[in-house]
Scaffold this active site. Structure first.
Site, PDB file in Angstrom:
ATOM      1  N   ASP A  18       9.253  11.861   2.243  1.00 40.63           N
ATOM      2  CA  ASP A  18       9.699  10.691   1.806  1.00 40.63           C
ATOM      3  C   ASP A  18      10.918  10.391   2.373  1.00 40.63           C
ATOM      4  O   ASP A  18      11.472   9.325   3.098  1.00 40.63           O
ATOM      5  CB  ASP A  18       9.850  10.453   0.126  1.00 40.63           C
ATOM      6  CG  ASP A  18      10.362   9.323  -0.151  1.00 40.63           C
ATOM      7  OD1 ASP A  18       9.772   8.123  -0.066  1.00 40.63           O
ATOM      8  OD2 ASP A  18      11.468   9.069  -0.681  1.00 40.63           O
ATOM      9  N   THR A  77       0.944  -1.083   0.161  1.00 37.81           N
ATOM     10  CA  THR A  77      -0.237   0.088  -0.191  1.00 37.81           C
ATOM     11  C   THR A  77       1.162   1.089   0.053  1.00 37.81           C
ATOM     12  O   THR A  77       2.002   0.961   0.258  1.00 37.81           O
ATOM     13  CB  THR A  77      -0.950  -0.014   1.327  1.00 37.81           C
ATOM     14  OG1 THR A  77      -0.130   0.008   2.383  1.00 37.81           O
ATOM     15  CG2 THR A  77      -1.839  -1.133   1.252  1.00 37.81           C
ATOM     16  N   LYS A 103      12.353   7.849   5.371  1.00 38.08           N
ATOM     17  CA  LYS A 103      13.302   6.705   5.100  1.00 38.08           C
ATOM     18  C   LYS A 103      14.532   6.965   6.181  1.00 38.08           C
ATOM     19  O   LYS A 103      15.013   5.957   6.723  1.00 38.08           O
ATOM     20  CB  LYS A 103      14.045   6.939   3.687  1.00 38.08           C
ATOM     21  CG  LYS A 103      13.267   6.464   2.576  1.00 38.08           C
ATOM     22  CD  LYS A 103      13.723   6.767   1.209  1.00 38.08           C
ATOM     23  CE  LYS A 103      12.991   5.984   0.346  1.00 38.08           C
ATOM     24  NZ  LYS A 103      13.171   6.715  -1.111  1.00 38.08           N
ATOM     25  N   GLY A 159       8.281   9.458 -15.268  1.00 38.31           N
ATOM     26  CA  GLY A 159       7.584   8.243 -14.311  1.00 38.31           C
ATOM     27  C   GLY A 159       8.309   8.211 -12.984  1.00 38.31           C
ATOM     28  O   GLY A 159       8.112   7.154 -12.345  1.00 38.31           O
ATOM     29  N   GLU A 191       5.438  10.879  -8.536  1.00 41.56           N
ATOM     30  CA  GLU A 191       3.907  10.639  -8.688  1.00 41.56           C
ATOM     31  C   GLU A 191       3.129  11.860  -9.088  1.00 41.56           C
ATOM     32  O   GLU A 191       3.569  12.892  -9.044  1.00 41.56           O
ATOM     33  CB  GLU A 191       3.395  10.011  -7.227  1.00 41.56           C
ATOM     34  CG  GLU A 191       4.375   8.502  -7.204  1.00 41.56           C
ATOM     35  CD  GLU A 191       3.906   8.158  -5.767  1.00 41.56           C
ATOM     36  OE1 GLU A 191       2.668   7.863  -5.493  1.00 41.56           O
ATOM     37  OE2 GLU A 191       4.718   7.941  -5.095  1.00 41.56           O
ATOM     38  N   GLU A 230      13.088  -4.711   2.936  1.00 47.15           N
ATOM     39  CA  GLU A 230      14.265  -4.250   2.179  1.00 47.15           C
ATOM     40  C   GLU A 230      14.102  -3.328   1.233  1.00 47.15           C
ATOM     41  O   GLU A 230      14.910  -2.594   1.030  1.00 47.15           O
ATOM     42  CB  GLU A 230      14.958  -5.532   1.787  1.00 47.15           C
ATOM     43  CG  GLU A 230      16.355  -5.210   1.388  1.00 47.15           C
ATOM     44  CD  GLU A 230      17.401  -4.778   2.643  1.00 47.15           C
ATOM     45  OE1 GLU A 230      17.249  -3.536   2.822  1.00 47.15           O
ATOM     46  OE2 GLU A 230      17.936  -5.771   3.315  1.00 47.15           O
ATOM     47  N   GLY A 233      16.528   0.818 -12.235  1.00 53.27           N
ATOM     48  CA  GLY A 233      15.269   0.938 -12.631  1.00 53.27           C
ATOM     49  C   GLY A 233      14.096   0.625 -11.797  1.00 53.27           C
ATOM     50  O   GLY A 233      14.427   0.429 -10.516  1.00 53.27           O
ATOM     51  N   VAL A 262      14.052   1.369   1.711  1.00 52.78           N
ATOM     52  CA  VAL A 262      15.074   2.392   1.617  1.00 52.78           C
ATOM     53  C   VAL A 262      15.854   2.007   0.393  1.00 52.78           C
ATOM     54  O   VAL A 262      16.621   0.614   0.480  1.00 52.78           O
ATOM     55  CB  VAL A 262      15.802   2.490   2.983  1.00 52.78           C
ATOM     56  CG1 VAL A 262      17.007   3.573   2.505  1.00 52.78           C
ATOM     57  CG2 VAL A 262      14.837   2.899   3.853  1.00 52.78           C
TER      58      VAL A 262
END
Lengths: 318, 318
Positions: A196, A73, A200, A182, A185, A126, A297, A129
């Site tokens: 964010d 989520t 982290k 991309g 967001e 995992e 990627g 971060v």
């Protein structure tokens, strides 16, 4: 290290905004699921194909006879929900829990860690971060080590935006470009305002320094107030802006900040561009141990969850 | 990650040039052993204090009732002996084997790995490359990953010598200084001629790329032929010399070299000075994953063996 893991598996449940809760202990067909995901009229067909359609996580885990939950989520900075409830339910059901969501680490790490331990299940994260780079697992492999502090660049979106602003785009143009690529967001507030990066940072402090810290205790400043000329001039002068995360122990506490800072262009942080990330750990054994991840990627985060899955399936780490 | 490992242990055997083979399953006193090590007249006293004084590894392991062997003989580039025999004997005796010696990896990795697996014991060697930084364990934590190649700086002695030559010392003076600092051994041939770097490169290729490679297949050139003016001018021009290790796949083979190369001063390799080391991995999942170890102390290698010991004692990696 090149072993055949010999893991057999089947997908026995899927839950998403589009599918709702669906389960089939005999296994759902992933090809069909993928096809339905890209089908506008999927709703009724997906429902029709699944024998169980409960309406809550606990019934769904039971119907799916789940051994492992992949929780993905999106981040809820405020309280980590509903991810915390999902993980708690999975562990109590008797499944391992794997999450790519930082919220549960920051809001419920100690509880979930204790619960997992008491029930003999794994709680792994995992992907939270540095994508799937095994940062937490690396520290698992450094027993007795004492982490004094760290600094680094952990948010890609701001890094991409700052690079674009250096080449002359305004903040809004740079943001649109990052979204088109991309990387960012649609609602990039979490990235731009440093949430964010702060979450982290809090996750690393909580797990690796074993000091619980609230997000509001992290001094946080995003990149929204940086102007294009300021960003461009900083780069020209050899001291580009980067959104830097920093943590250091002070007595029993950890002082942490997330803020745009000018760093030397030729320093390791100055060289982190695009989606790359960087972290520098100060420990008692290794005075400086740094990890650089270059241009991962989008699959790197998924890889982190795959690696966590293999960890749950390993009976021995020989 | 901050667990109490709750490992109880005792030292039941020591073997060294000075002590010979001594064992006591009830436990030797490490304080006494340390004192004896610094005592010129230790021989007879050490012997007197140990109930068992066998004359070979197998009898010694049996007399010591060893569960774990710490193998720390010095590197034998030619055939990896006697370390290979020591590790084989330990595994066959029923002990885990931990080594800081690269020789057995290059000369007998597959045999020792198979033997350990067949006997349910661990064969660990985290101290062999980059001191105790868990390079091999990191890859254990990246299941299914495919390593395409790597490059880096893995030998401290040459790095220190090159730095000293940049400040005007001749090769011989720089070597003496490195020896005085305790970085270079009395016989520094292994370092200077690139053997140490080549063996590390071979160890990484053997374990992480799963391609056995002979040391003689690595194109190796040391730093002995570099003159002080060449080294100093290279640094002045912004392209300092570094002893660079490199490996890349070509079909089913791996091409590997160890050679002094000019690298950009502001590149990650250009910034590796003193006893620091650096490695850059190219993988399918992470296009570039780099690890920098800054200025480790001499205890870092010992730490690697300690960490391996904790790994052998772990019954679960939860």
């Amino acid at each position: 290290m090149h072993e055949n893991h010999a893991i057999s598996y089947r997908i026995t449940g899927v839950a998403s905004r589009r599918f709702g809760w669906i389960a089939d202990p005999a296994g759902l067909d992933s090809a069909v699921l993928l096809e339905l995901s890209s089908d506008r009229a999927f709703g009724s067909r997906a429902a029709a194909s699944a024998p169980h359609q409960p309406d809550n996580i606990r019934d769904w885990l039971a119907a799916a006879q789940a051994n492992v939950l992949f929780e993905a989520t999106s981040l809820n900075v405020r309280d980590g929900q509903p991810a915390v409830d999902h993980i708690r339910a999975a562990l109590e059901h008797g499944a391992h829990a794997i999450t790519a969501n930082k919220g549960p680490i920051v809001h419920a790490y100690r509880e979930l860690r204790s619960l997992a331990k008491a029930l003999g299940k794994k709680f792994l994260f995992e992907s939270t971060v540095m994508d799937g780079v095994p940062i937490f697992s690396l520290f698992e492999q450094m027993p007795t080590i004492y982490l004094q502090g760290f600094h680094g660049i952990l948010n890609s979106t701001t890094n991409v935006i700052l690079s674009e602003m250096e080449s002359g785009l305004s903040f809004d143009e740079a943001l649109k470009k990052a979204q088109a690529l991309g990387v960012a967001e649609t609602d990039a507030t979490h990235d731009i305002d440093g949430w964010d990066a702060a979450v982290k940072t809090a996750a690393l402090i909580t797990v690796l320094m074993d000091v619980p810290i609230k997000i509001e205790d992290i001094q946080r400043e995003g990149i929204r107030d940086l102007t294009m000329p300021a960003v461009r001039n900083a780069r020209r002068d050899g001291w580009p802006f980067k959104l830097v995360c920093l943590a250091k122990r002070e007595g029993n506490r950890v002082i942490a900040t997330v803020a745009p800072e000018k760093v030397l262009a030729t320093s390791p942080m100055g060289k982190i561009t695009g989606t790359s990330s960087y972290i520098y750990f100060e420990t008692d054994i290794f005075p400086g141990l740094a990890i650089t991840e270059e241009n991962p990627g989008l699959y790197a985060t998924a890889y982190g969850m795959l690696a966590d899955f293999v960890r749950t399936a390993r009976v021995s780490d020989l």
